[in-house]
Design a protein around this motif. Structure first.
Motif, PDB file in Angstrom:
ATOM      1  N   CYS A 163       0.836  -1.205   0.000  1.00 55.19           N
ATOM      2  CA  CYS A 163       0.000   0.000   0.000  1.00 55.19           C
ATOM      3  C   CYS A 163       0.870   1.254   0.000  1.00 55.19           C
ATOM      4  CB  CYS A 163      -0.925  -0.011   1.209  1.00 55.19           C
ATOM      5  SG  CYS A 163      -2.193  -1.298   1.183  1.00 55.19           S
ATOM      6  N   LYS A 164       1.920   1.252   0.805  1.00 57.59           N
ATOM      7  CA  LYS A 164       2.782   2.424   0.865  1.00 57.59           C
ATOM      8  C   LYS A 164       3.513   2.626  -0.460  1.00 57.59           C
ATOM      9  CE  LYS A 164       6.296   4.627   3.727  1.00 57.59           C
ATOM     10  NZ  LYS A 164       7.133   4.530   4.935  1.00 57.59           N
ATOM     11  N   ARG A 165       4.018   1.524  -1.051  1.00 58.53           N
ATOM     12  CA  ARG A 165       4.720   1.650  -2.326  1.00 58.53           C
ATOM     13  C   ARG A 165       3.790   2.147  -3.420  1.00 58.53           C
ATOM     14  NH1 ARG A 165       5.337  -1.515  -6.790  1.00 58.53           N
ATOM     15  NH2 ARG A 165       4.090  -3.192  -5.883  1.00 58.53           N
ATOM     16  N   THR A 166       2.571   1.640  -3.443  1.00 61.42           N
ATOM     17  CA  THR A 166       1.609   2.093  -4.448  1.00 61.42           C
ATOM     18  C   THR A 166       1.259   3.556  -4.244  1.00 61.42           C
ATOM     19  OG1 THR A 166       0.692  -0.140  -4.511  1.00 61.42           O
ATOM     20  CG2 THR A 166      -0.649   1.616  -5.451  1.00 61.42           C
ATOM     21  N   PHE A 167       1.092   3.955  -2.996  1.00 64.03           N
ATOM     22  CA  PHE A 167       0.772   5.360  -2.693  1.00 64.03           C
ATOM     23  C   PHE A 167       1.894   6.292  -3.148  1.00 64.03           C
ATOM     24  CE2 PHE A 167       1.023   8.682   0.775  1.00 64.03           C
ATOM     25  CZ  PHE A 167       0.109   9.528   0.186  1.00 64.03           C
ATOM     26  N   LEU A 168       3.136   5.911  -2.874  1.00 65.09           N
ATOM     27  CA  LEU A 168       4.254   6.749  -3.279  1.00 65.09           C
ATOM     28  C   LEU A 168       4.344   6.864  -4.803  1.00 65.09           C
ATOM     29  CD1 LEU A 168       7.035   5.559  -0.797  1.00 65.09           C
ATOM     30  CD2 LEU A 168       5.758   7.693  -0.751  1.00 65.09           C
ATOM     31  N   GLY A 169       4.046   5.769  -5.496  1.00 67.61           N
ATOM     32  CA  GLY A 169       4.061   5.827  -6.948  1.00 67.61           C
ATOM     33  C   GLY A 169       2.982   6.746  -7.499  1.00 67.61           C
ATOM     34  N   LEU A 170       1.790   6.702  -6.900  1.00 69.12           N
ATOM     35  CA  LEU A 170       0.714   7.581  -7.357  1.00 69.12           C
ATOM     36  C   LEU A 170       1.029   9.047  -7.056  1.00 69.12           C
ATOM     37  CD1 LEU A 170      -2.355   5.453  -6.208  1.00 69.12           C
ATOM     38  CD2 LEU A 170      -1.563   5.799  -8.550  1.00 69.12           C
ATOM     39  N   VAL A 171       1.604   9.312  -5.891  1.00 64.09           N
ATOM     40  CA  VAL A 171       1.954  10.692  -5.549  1.00 64.09           C
ATOM     41  C   VAL A 171       3.013  11.226  -6.506  1.00 64.09           C
ATOM     42  CG1 VAL A 171       3.069  12.126  -3.795  1.00 64.09           C
ATOM     43  CG2 VAL A 171       1.288  10.524  -3.128  1.00 64.09           C
ATOM     44  N   GLN A 172       3.970  10.361  -6.876  1.00 66.22           N
ATOM     45  CA  GLN A 172       4.992  10.783  -7.821  1.00 66.22           C
ATOM     46  C   GLN A 172       4.377  11.138  -9.171  1.00 66.22           C
ATOM     47  OE1 GLN A 172       8.365  11.148  -7.335  1.00 66.22           O
ATOM     48  NE2 GLN A 172       8.466  11.922  -9.427  1.00 66.22           N
ATOM     49  N   SER A 173       3.445  10.324  -9.640  1.00 66.06           N
ATOM     50  CA  SER A 173       2.787  10.599 -10.930  1.00 66.06           C
ATOM     51  C   SER A 173       1.972  11.886 -10.860  1.00 66.06           C
ATOM     52  CB  SER A 173       1.901   9.426 -11.313  1.00 66.06           C
ATOM     53  OG  SER A 173       2.651   8.225 -11.417  1.00 66.06           O
ATOM     54  N   LEU A 174       1.252  12.094  -9.739  1.00 64.03           N
ATOM     55  CA  LEU A 174       0.454  13.315  -9.598  1.00 64.03           C
ATOM     56  C   LEU A 174       1.339  14.548  -9.506  1.00 64.03           C
ATOM     57  CD1 LEU A 174      -2.282  12.098  -7.074  1.00 64.03           C
ATOM     58  CD2 LEU A 174      -2.609  12.682  -9.478  1.00 64.03           C
ATOM     59  N   ARG A 175       2.468  14.422  -8.819  1.00 64.38           N
ATOM     60  CA  ARG A 175       3.367  15.568  -8.699  1.00 64.38           C
ATOM     61  C   ARG A 175       3.888  16.003 -10.063  1.00 64.38           C
ATOM     62  NH1 ARG A 175       9.118  14.865  -5.874  1.00 64.38           N
ATOM     63  NH2 ARG A 175       9.376  13.706  -7.811  1.00 64.38           N
ATOM     64  N   ASP A 176       4.207  15.021 -10.901  1.00 69.69           N
ATOM     65  CA  ASP A 176       4.703  15.362 -12.232  1.00 69.69           C
ATOM     66  C   ASP A 176       3.644  16.113 -13.039  1.00 69.69           C
ATOM     67  OD1 ASP A 176       7.031  14.090 -11.542  1.00 69.69           O
ATOM     68  OD2 ASP A 176       6.501  12.182 -12.504  1.00 69.69           O
ATOM     69  N   ILE A 177       2.384  15.755 -12.841  1.00 62.35           N
ATOM     70  CA  ILE A 177       1.316  16.448 -13.575  1.00 62.35           C
ATOM     71  C   ILE A 177       1.051  17.828 -12.987  1.00 62.35           C
ATOM     72  CG2 ILE A 177      -1.136  16.350 -14.190  1.00 62.35           C
ATOM     73  CD1 ILE A 177      -0.930  13.327 -14.240  1.00 62.35           C
ATOM     74  N   TYR A 178       1.048  17.939 -11.648  1.00 60.16           N
ATOM     75  CA  TYR A 178       0.775  19.223 -11.007  1.00 60.16           C
ATOM     76  C   TYR A 178       1.839  20.266 -11.316  1.00 60.16           C
ATOM     77  CZ  TYR A 178      -2.798  16.907  -8.149  1.00 60.16           C
ATOM     78  OH  TYR A 178      -3.910  16.224  -7.729  1.00 60.16           O
ATOM     79  N   ASN A 179       3.045  19.822 -11.622  1.00 60.01           N
ATOM     80  CA  ASN A 179       4.118  20.773 -11.909  1.00 60.01           C
ATOM     81  C   ASN A 179       4.102  21.263 -13.345  1.00 60.01           C
ATOM     82  OD1 ASN A 179       5.137  20.641  -9.296  1.00 60.01           O
ATOM     83  ND2 ASN A 179       6.511  18.946  -9.776  1.00 60.01           N
ATOM     84  N   LEU A 180       3.177  20.761 -14.153  1.00 60.69           N
ATOM     85  CA  LEU A 180       3.060  21.209 -15.534  1.00 60.69           C
ATOM     86  C   LEU A 180       2.295  22.524 -15.594  1.00 60.69           C
ATOM     87  CD1 LEU A 180       2.114  17.795 -17.192  1.00 60.69           C
ATOM     88  CD2 LEU A 180       4.389  18.855 -17.124  1.00 60.69           C
TER      89      LEU A 180
END
Length: 769
Positions: A163-180
């Motif tokens: 669960c933690k690994r999946t959460f970190l992966g999703l946060v990383q993907s969202l961060r990349d989009i939010y920084n656009l």
């Protein structure tokens, strides 16, 4: 070929451990083991013990010694390898290099393969399989194995780590989009529903993992912290999706020219609220306290969220991962901390947190830094922000935006109007006040915020405040007569009771205010008695005790002071006060007489006891008031007031003398003795009294208050000149009574031995018929 998704959906949760375990070929070649990684199962027995090559030359299963069938295919791919072949998982050629994940945690191949199967289930909406694995395998105390690898896979910590690994992966993907940029974010908005679904499914798994744990276990604390972080990111993602879809409202005009103008307008509202705030009443001293620092609805709401309160931060409860999503925190997630402005917050509350810099900052502040359980409050505050941003503009420009926000997040019309009314009541314009009063009937209910009535009262709308109290059921008695059926009826807070009393009195409903305070105090008294009873039986935990005497003192004092303000003292004196309430009434009147001896408060205090035929107490209060008036006459430069006070004192003395005539002979003799002893003591302390009068400072009363108090209660008992009836009665005085007063028995009453116009009749106030 069998579909891997169907096979994964039909597999038993226990078999996932076997499917995830890495098996080596057990066949021998030239007296040594083959050792290749097994990617197939034997069809005959289902064991994964031979590689594809060795299965062709072996006749028996190395584990169970069952003959290997040769009809058709003797082997089939394992579930993990079948997912790899179908493209659901990446190639396994470099598995050895992926034993260590991006965060530096060391994963065994067996755990990695189980996590990969969980990933396939998550991507294909098979989260129920993972939940069943948690409940039927990880949380089953009977699920044990002698194999060390299987035992490791049975542990619930493996699921938590996934669960933690999946959460970190999703946060990383969202961060990349939010920084656009905004345009690029709009092109990626189709991915947001997928991310939202995955976050929601991970929450389901963690809730299943959390349910059976011991409340005091450390594992539960870690899971709860992880859950909190995921929920905040999930709520933030929902609102960010709405904001991106509306391009962060860049095409909608704001009523404030800039953030500086907005903050200036907010400070003006704050100052206006402080100016119109009513002072707190300090019941124990009998004085009106200073005006408190009033707060707006939005300040109370932000304060209730815990923003800016450093003391509420719990150790170890820092969600650094969610901080990656904040605007401007693209590359330094470890530096994230909740927004703290300790000096400003400590001095002025959460004022500096509102309004935020922009809509993105508002979303980050509310949905990343505030507890996820307060999601309804956060959405309502964001709705308040939208109203504050666009209200003064025409409805065509912004009403559709607010309606779409309410529809997207399932906000009811009641909550929508409640946030709108809170904003209108914070706005200091008359137009906003009128619109709020028009909308109030639609949301009034027993759950309405008690501050609404107080703000309406402060804004000179007691009629609207009374309507709110009556519609919410807070203006009537807080409990029925004390019976066994309603002993548990909870009373409202003291602040709510004070507001209700003020509203009722401002509307001229003195009797209802009196009954309200009596019912409230009765409920507090019953609550205090229950508290002491439960405390003696050791059945009550930590509880803030409420004292009947304190709350009664405050409420009765409020009634007295407001009646003085509204010239309702004559009606207030006629109310049937109880003994403890009478003390507060007399203290308030005497305090008012001390503040302004030229007012009618002192004479009203004497009338208070005369109406109740308690002439001894009336005489005692008369003496206290005379002392105050004498001191005021000595130090005052206003000749007219001094003359008026002398006339009032003489008339009050004649009335007291007439009242003394009605006393029994025994009480009159007792009073004669008290007067004699008092005169002797006064003669002995004449020097001290003179010195005290020289150093005494008498505050000159406010002319406006003095004029208002002199115009109240135009009673013939307190008029400047005695009525004609008194003069006629004095002319016809009986000489027989005068002859009985010999020289050897001089009267100590002086002017008190005047014929009474009230002799033989009960006392009536000037308003009695």
């Amino acid at each position: 070929m069998e579909d891997p998704i169907e096979r994964l959906a039909s597999v038993e949760p226990w078999d996932l451990c076997s499917e995830a375990k890495v098996e080596k070929c057990r066949a021998t070649r030239d007296l040594r083991s083959c050792g290749r990684i097994v990617q197939h199962l034997l069809v005959s027995c289902g064991h994964a013990c031979l590689c594809a090559e060795c299965s062709q030359r072996c006749d028996l299963c190395p584990i169970c010694r069952v003959p290997i069938t040769r009809h058709g295919s003797a082997i089939r791919l394992r579930l993990y390898d079948q997912c790899v072949e179908a493209g659901l998982l990446p190639s396994t050629q470099d598995e050895e290099s992926r034993e260590r994940d991006k965060e530096g945690n060391l994963w065994s191949l067996d755990v990695w393969r189980l996590h990969s199967l969980f990933d396939v289930a998550l991507d294909n909406n098979l989260v129920s399989l993972i939940c069943h694995y948690v409940s039927d395998v990880s949380m089953d105390e009977g699920a044990v194995s002698s194999d060390a690898v299987i035992s490791m896979l049975l542990d619930g910590a493996v699921v938590k780590d996934w669960c933690k690994r999946t959460f970190l992966g999703l946060v990383q993907s969202l961060r990349d989009i939010y920084n656009l940029g905004l345009k690029q974010m709009c092109t990626k908005i189709d991915l947001f529903p997928k991310f939202s679904t995955k976050l929601k499914h991970v929450i389901y798994v963690l809730e299943t993992l959390e349910a059976p744990l011991n409340p005091l276990s450390a594992a539960l604390v870690e899971i709860q912290q992880l859950l909190e972080g995921i929920r905040r990111v999930y709520q933030h993602l929902e609102v960010m999706t709405w904001c991106i879809r509306h391009r962060f409202l860049e095409n909608v005009e704001c009523q404030h020219a800039s953030i500086g103008h907005w903050r200036t307008a907010f400070k003006e509202r704050k100052l206006a609220a402080n100016d119109r705030a009513w002072p707190d009443y300090v019941g124990h001293t009998g004085k009106l306290g200073p005006k408190p620092q009033s707060s707006l609805f939005i300040e109370d709401a932000v304060s209730n969220l815990g923003l800016g309160n450093e003391d509420e931060e719990e150790p170890g409860k820092e969600f650094n991962e969610s901080g990656w999503l904040k605007q401007g925190n693209a590359t330094s997630p470890a530096s994230f901390r909740p927004r703290r402005e300790v000096p400003a917050v400590a001095a002025n509350g959460p004022t500096n947190l509102y309004p935020p810099e922009n809509i993105r900052a508002a979303v980050d502040l509310l949905f990343l830094e505030v507890d996820s359980e307060l999601v309804l409050a956060k959405k309502s505050i964001f709705l308040y922000y939208l109203f504050d941003c666009h209200w003064s503009l025409s409805d065509e420009k912004w009403r559709a935006i607010v309606d779409d926000y309410a529809a997207t997040f399932s906000i009811s019309r009641h909550s929508l109007l409640e946030s709108f009314i809170f904003y209108l009541l914070d706005d200091d314009s008359q137009q906003a006040l009128e619109e709020a009063c028009d909308l109030l009937p639609e949301i009034v209910s027993p759950s309405i915020h008690p501050k609404v009535a107080r703000v309406l009262l402060e804004r000179q709308r007691p009629d609207a405040a009374l309507a709110v109290l009556r519609s919410s059921g807070r203006d009537s008695c807080l409990g029925l007569p004390n019976t066994g059926l309603n002993d548990d009826v909870a009373t409202g807070s003291l602040s709510e009771a004070v507001t209700a009393v003020r509203v009722l009195l401002e509307c001229g409903l003195l009797t209802e205010a009196y009954l309200y305070q009596r019912a409230h105090c009765r409920g507090v008294k019953a609550e205090e008695q229950r508290y002491h009873a439960n405390k003696s039986n050791k059945q009550e935990g930590d509880h803030v005790i409420r004292y009947y005497s304190q709350e009664m003192d405050v409420l009765v004092g409020e009634i007295c002071w407001l009646c003085i303000r509204r010239n309702l003292v004559d009606k207030m004196l006629e109310l049937p006060w109880q003994a403890d309430e009478e003390k507060t009434v007399s203290n308030c009147l005497f305090e008012r007489a001390v503040q302004d001896p030229s007012s009618a408060a002192g004479s009203l205090l004497v009338v208070f006891f005369i109406q109740r035929c308690r002439y001894m107490e009336a005489y005692s209060e008369h003496q206290r008031i005379c002392n105050l008036e004498n001191q005021y006459s000595l130090l005052s430069n206003d000749k007219e007031k001094v003359l008026l006070l002398r006339d009032i004192r003489e008339q009050r003395s004649r009335i007291i003398g007439n009242c003394i005539e009605l006393l029994p002979e025994v009480q009159r003799q007792q009073l004669d003795k008290e007067i004699l002893s008092r005169s002797l003591s006064m003669a002995a302390s004449k020097t001290e009294a003179g010195s005290f009068a020289e150093h005494m400072e008498v505050r000159q009363p406010d002319p406006e208050i003095h004029n208002a108090m002199n115009t109240m209660l135009l009673s013939p008992l307190l008029s400047a000149k005695p009525p004609a009836s008194i003069k006629i009665q004095a002319a016809n005085v009986s000489h027989k009574k005068k002859e009985n007063l010999t020289a050897n028995s001089p009267s100590r009453w002086g002017d008190f031995r005047q014929p009474s116009i009230l002799h033989g009749r009960p006392f009536r106030s000037h308003g009695a018929k």
